[in-house]
Scaffold this motif. Structure first.
Motif, PDB file in Angstrom:
ATOM      1  N   SER A 298       8.510  27.749-139.657  1.00 36.95           N
ATOM      2  CA  SER A 298       7.487  28.727-140.028  1.00 36.95           C
ATOM      3  C   SER A 298       6.112  28.302-139.538  1.00 36.95           C
ATOM      4  CB  SER A 298       7.472  28.914-141.549  1.00 36.95           C
ATOM      5  OG  SER A 298       8.720  29.393-142.009  1.00 36.95           O
ATOM      6  N   LEU A 299       5.801  27.010-139.648  1.00 33.38           N
ATOM      7  CA  LEU A 299       4.495  26.527-139.198  1.00 33.38           C
ATOM      8  C   LEU A 299       4.351  26.635-137.678  1.00 33.38           C
ATOM      9  CD1 LEU A 299       4.079  23.367-141.469  1.00 33.38           C
ATOM     10  CD2 LEU A 299       2.953  25.582-141.712  1.00 33.38           C
ATOM     11  N   ILE A 300       5.418  26.283-136.957  1.00 31.65           N
ATOM     12  CA  ILE A 300       5.355  26.377-135.486  1.00 31.65           C
ATOM     13  C   ILE A 300       5.215  27.826-135.054  1.00 31.65           C
ATOM     14  CG2 ILE A 300       6.687  26.019-133.377  1.00 31.65           C
ATOM     15  CD1 ILE A 300       7.894  23.546-134.684  1.00 31.65           C
TER      16      ILE A 300
ATOM     17  N   ILE B  74       6.773  40.442-124.161  1.00 28.22           N
ATOM     18  CA  ILE B  74       7.012  39.272-123.307  1.00 28.22           C
ATOM     19  C   ILE B  74       6.511  38.009-124.006  1.00 28.22           C
ATOM     20  CG2 ILE B  74       6.475  38.190-121.108  1.00 28.22           C
ATOM     21  CD1 ILE B  74       6.294  40.952-119.877  1.00 28.22           C
ATOM     22  N   THR B  75       5.364  38.108-124.661  1.00 31.34           N
ATOM     23  CA  THR B  75       4.823  36.954-125.385  1.00 31.34           C
ATOM     24  C   THR B  75       5.744  36.541-126.525  1.00 31.34           C
ATOM     25  OG1 THR B  75       2.582  37.699-124.871  1.00 31.34           O
ATOM     26  CG2 THR B  75       2.842  36.081-126.647  1.00 31.34           C
ATOM     27  N   LEU B  76       6.231  37.526-127.267  1.00 34.88           N
ATOM     28  CA  LEU B  76       7.156  37.221-128.363  1.00 34.88           C
ATOM     29  C   LEU B  76       8.441  36.594-127.837  1.00 34.88           C
ATOM     30  CD1 LEU B  76       6.764  40.396-130.610  1.00 34.88           C
ATOM     31  CD2 LEU B  76       5.797  38.126-130.970  1.00 34.88           C
ATOM     32  N   LEU B  77       8.904  37.035-126.660  1.00 34.00           N
ATOM     33  CA  LEU B  77      10.109  36.461-126.073  1.00 34.00           C
ATOM     34  C   LEU B  77       9.896  34.987-125.727  1.00 34.00           C
ATOM     35  CD1 LEU B  77      12.975  36.853-125.019  1.00 34.00           C
ATOM     36  CD2 LEU B  77      12.000  37.567-122.819  1.00 34.00           C
ATOM     37  N   TYR B  78       8.737  34.649-125.180  1.00 36.21           N
ATOM     38  CA  TYR B  78       8.443  33.258-124.853  1.00 36.21           C
ATOM     39  C   TYR B  78       8.316  32.404-126.122  1.00 36.21           C
ATOM     40  CZ  TYR B  78       7.861  33.872-119.822  1.00 36.21           C
ATOM     41  OH  TYR B  78       8.081  34.106-118.483  1.00 36.21           O
ATOM     42  N   ILE B  79       7.707  32.972-127.169  1.00 38.66           N
ATOM     43  CA  ILE B  79       7.618  32.245-128.435  1.00 38.66           C
ATOM     44  C   ILE B  79       9.011  31.952-128.979  1.00 38.66           C
ATOM     45  CG2 ILE B  79       6.896  32.456-130.844  1.00 38.66           C
ATOM     46  CD1 ILE B  79       4.455  33.991-129.876  1.00 38.66           C
ATOM     47  N   TRP B  80       9.882  32.941-128.911  1.00 37.65           N
ATOM     48  CA  TRP B  80      11.267  32.763-129.369  1.00 37.65           C
ATOM     49  C   TRP B  80      11.960  31.650-128.589  1.00 37.65           C
ATOM     50  CZ3 TRP B  80      15.909  33.815-126.704  1.00 37.65           C
ATOM     51  CH2 TRP B  80      17.049  33.832-127.501  1.00 37.65           C
ATOM     52  N   ARG B  81      11.751  31.630-127.276  1.00 38.36           N
ATOM     53  CA  ARG B  81      12.386  30.603-126.443  1.00 38.36           C
ATOM     54  C   ARG B  81      11.840  29.215-126.761  1.00 38.36           C
ATOM     55  NH1 ARG B  81      12.316  33.680-120.513  1.00 38.36           N
ATOM     56  NH2 ARG B  81      14.055  35.122-120.948  1.00 38.36           N
TER      57      ARG B  81
ATOM     58  N   ILE C 198      10.620  28.115-129.620  1.00 36.53           N
ATOM     59  CA  ILE C 198      11.145  27.658-130.910  1.00 36.53           C
ATOM     60  C   ILE C 198      12.576  27.149-130.761  1.00 36.53           C
ATOM     61  CG2 ILE C 198      11.854  28.463-133.197  1.00 36.53           C
ATOM     62  CD1 ILE C 198       9.414  30.266-133.203  1.00 36.53           C
ATOM     63  N   TYR C 199      13.398  27.868-130.012  1.00 38.64           N
ATOM     64  CA  TYR C 199      14.776  27.417-129.826  1.00 38.64           C
ATOM     65  C   TYR C 199      14.852  26.172-128.965  1.00 38.64           C
ATOM     66  CZ  TYR C 199      17.430  31.021-132.194  1.00 38.64           C
ATOM     67  OH  TYR C 199      18.008  31.801-133.152  1.00 38.64           O
ATOM     68  N   ALA C 200      13.952  26.013-128.020  1.00 37.34           N
ATOM     69  CA  ALA C 200      13.932  24.795-127.202  1.00 37.34           C
ATOM     70  C   ALA C 200      13.591  23.577-128.055  1.00 37.34           C
ATOM     71  CB  ALA C 200      12.921  24.953-126.064  1.00 37.34           C
ATOM     72  N   ILE C 201      12.630  23.745-128.983  1.00 35.93           N
ATOM     73  CA  ILE C 201      12.291  22.641-129.889  1.00 35.93           C
ATOM     74  C   ILE C 201      13.487  22.279-130.760  1.00 35.93           C
ATOM     75  CG2 ILE C 201      10.827  21.967-131.822  1.00 35.93           C
ATOM     76  CD1 ILE C 201       8.618  23.719-130.613  1.00 35.93           C
TER      77      ILE C 201
ATOM     78  N   ILE D 169      15.688  18.606-130.874  1.00 38.95           N
ATOM     79  CA  ILE D 169      15.960  17.851-132.109  1.00 38.95           C
ATOM     80  C   ILE D 169      17.457  17.628-132.274  1.00 38.95           C
ATOM     81  CG2 ILE D 169      15.797  17.929-134.616  1.00 38.95           C
ATOM     82  CD1 ILE D 169      13.176  19.451-134.284  1.00 38.95           C
ATOM     83  N   LEU D 170      18.258  18.642-131.994  1.00 37.36           N
ATOM     84  CA  LEU D 170      19.709  18.506-132.134  1.00 37.36           C
ATOM     85  C   LEU D 170      20.260  17.448-131.174  1.00 37.36           C
ATOM     86  CD1 LEU D 170      20.842  22.228-132.531  1.00 37.36           C
ATOM     87  CD2 LEU D 170      20.802  20.450-134.276  1.00 37.36           C
TER      88      LEU D 170
END
Length: 508
Positions: free
Chosen positions: A120-122, A170-177, A179-182, A186-187
């Motif tokens: 949520s913070l990120i 497009i901006t929201l798509l990059y934000i989504w990517r 978050i999943y990359a982070i 971690i995994l």
């Protein structure tokens, strides 16, 4: 590590104190024996005044005997002290682990809440960083948004339509990517660390060693029955001792007996699952059904989370504001994790009472929202929702994970925990399907409330409280069950305090 270092230092201090006491007792005993020897020597000197040379050897003999007694006393004292220290260390280590066992598991499990808060913070940070604003939409244009007509109808039916400022897609798509990359990074780190650094638990290791020892004993017995044995030793002393010559009919009887025992052993291996369900089936049903019911309420809670977030931020909130409100809720939930870790090992509370209380409180809050949501202010609804998030974590969300990790034997614990967890995921699936048929938010609240109270009832009936029980007792009981001597076990694992309500009734 710091806690273990302090425990080891306390053990060393305790050992020094015991050693000092033993040394003082040894000195006292030595002085008494030497005094007795001097008295004997003085009396010998008086009695042998006329023939001093003839009786001088009696004093030496007496003192030599006393010194032998002193040495024997020292050996016995040291052996007793060593045995006492070993027993004390074992008991203290086991006791300390029992007193912090639940806390350690929940603190690790709290990383789930930490991950939700971090997400949520990120997300909030990235939305603030982009500073991209789209057009403001109050109503959807049928000509330009035909693909979203179904979503509009759902929002209108549920009174969730609101004005919002949307970021560029497009901006929201990059934000989504991002978050999943982070999350992926971690995994990968967790996977590598687990492979390289994580060791098995001490409980599992000790149980494995005991099982290997028992298997080795069975193999040696089979070798002896076959007519020979292996003699242990080092170097040239080790070797095979040939069997003694026995009659042929005796060999046939021993072979038949060996085959019969082997068959019984194989049948016993095949019936382990049956024995598990026979002796621990009530617990397995309890851990599974409570986890399933909790996930119905938990994921149902998540389905109407947007209603509370909008009540917290206002209907004209932006995505950034909604994400910030979600971070506040995640922070409150994280406090619930740590509160559970703080009190779960207290004997006056324990796992059972914590889970029951959590179910009752969250169920009550859900029912209040279900029956009185139309008469409550937005502030009251937000407080109730945050309270359900806190008591949901400080209760069933932590205990439904912790309890299946304790109430089963080490050998079968992973299987039983996996069955319980899969039942929880089935509950999440049921929630996602069931709540689609709910017409109003009130129905969602009521379903979550009723399932919480049902879970509290199943907790009372099927879940034992093992807060103060050493888990080695469960392993000991399980080995005796496998050996067919289950009724000979009378340890702490069958104490009524560590049995569920139905198990106590079954025992009667």
């Amino acid at each position: 590590k710091e806690r273990r270092r302090l425990e080891e230092q306390q053990e060393q201090d305790r050992s020094r104190t015991n050693a000092s006491s033993s040394l003082a007792a040894t000195d006292l005993m030595s002085s008494r024996l030497l005094t007795a020897g001097n008295d004997d020597g003085n009396s010998n000197e008086v009695k042998g005044s006329s023939s001093n040379n003839h009786h001088s050897w009696q004093t030496t003999t007496s003192r030599s005997g006393n010194m032998a007694q002193i040495e024997q006393y020292n050996v016995v004292t040291q052996q007793s002290q060593s045995s006492t220290n070993n027993d004390s260390t074992t008991k203290n280590t086991s006791s300390s682990k029992t007193m912090t066992r639940g806390r350690e598991v929940i603190v690790v499990f709290s990383m789930q809440g930490m991950g939700i808060l971090a997400n949520s913070l990120i997300l909030t940070f990235l939305l603030m960083l982009t500073k991209s604003k789209g057009q403001q939409q109050n109503d959807y244009d049928d000509n330009n948004n035909q693909q979203q007509q179904g979503d509009d109808d759902y929002n209108n039916n549920n009174n969730n339509s609101y004005s919002n400022q949307y970021h560029n897609q497009i901006t929201l798509l990059y934000i989504w990517r991002i978050i999943y990359a982070i999350g992926l990074a971690i995994l990968i780190y967790v996977l590598v660390s687990r492979i390289r650094h994580l060791n098995e638990s001490e409980v599992w290791t000790q149980d494995r060693l005991r099982r290997d020892e028992e298997e080795l004993e069975r193999q040696q017995q089979r070798q002896q029955k076959q007519g020979g044995r292996l003699e242990e030793g080092d170097g040239d002393t080790a070797g095979f001792v040939p069997p003694s010559i026995v009659p042929q009919d005796v060999k046939v009887k021993e072979e038949n007996k060996r085959q019969q025992q082997q068959l019984q052993h194989e049948q016993q291996q095949q019936s382990e699952t049956q024995l598990l369900f026979k002796h621990y089936g009530i617990r397995l049903f309890g851990t599974s059904i409570t986890w399933l019911l909790w996930d119905i309420a938990f994921y149902g809670n998540k389905l109407f989370q947007s209603t509370f977030l909008l009540a917290l931020t206002g209907e004209n909130a932006t995505l950034t504001q909604i994400s910030g409100a979600s971070a506040i809720n995640a922070f409150v939930a994280l406090l619930g994790y740590y509160a559970a870790a703080l009190i779960v090992d207290k004997p006056t509370i324990g796992r059972l009472r914590l889970q029951q209380t959590g179910f009752v409180i969250t169920g009550t809050l859900f029912l209040i929202c279900g029956f009185l949501s139309e008469h409550l202010s937005s502030t009251t609804l937000v407080i109730i929702y945050l309270g359900s998030s806190f008591f949901g974590q400080c209760g069933p969300n932590c205990t439904t994970f912790l309890i299946p990790a304790e109430v089963f034997p080490t050998e079968m614990r992973t299987v039983c925990h996996g069955i319980s967890a899969s039942a929880g995921k089935l509950g999440a699936l049921i929630a996602s399907i069931l709540f689609t048929f709910a017409k109003t938010d009130n129905a969602l609240f009521l379903i979550s409330g009723y399932t919480s109270f049902a879970a509290a009832i199943f907790t009372f009936l099927t879940i034992p409280d093992l807060t103060t029980l050493d888990l080695y007792e469960i392993d000991k009981q399980w080995r005796m069950i496998l050996n067919g001597s289950e009724y000979e076990y009378d340890g702490a694992a069958v104490d009524p305090r560590h049995l569920s309500y139905l198990e106590r009734r079954k025992k009667r």
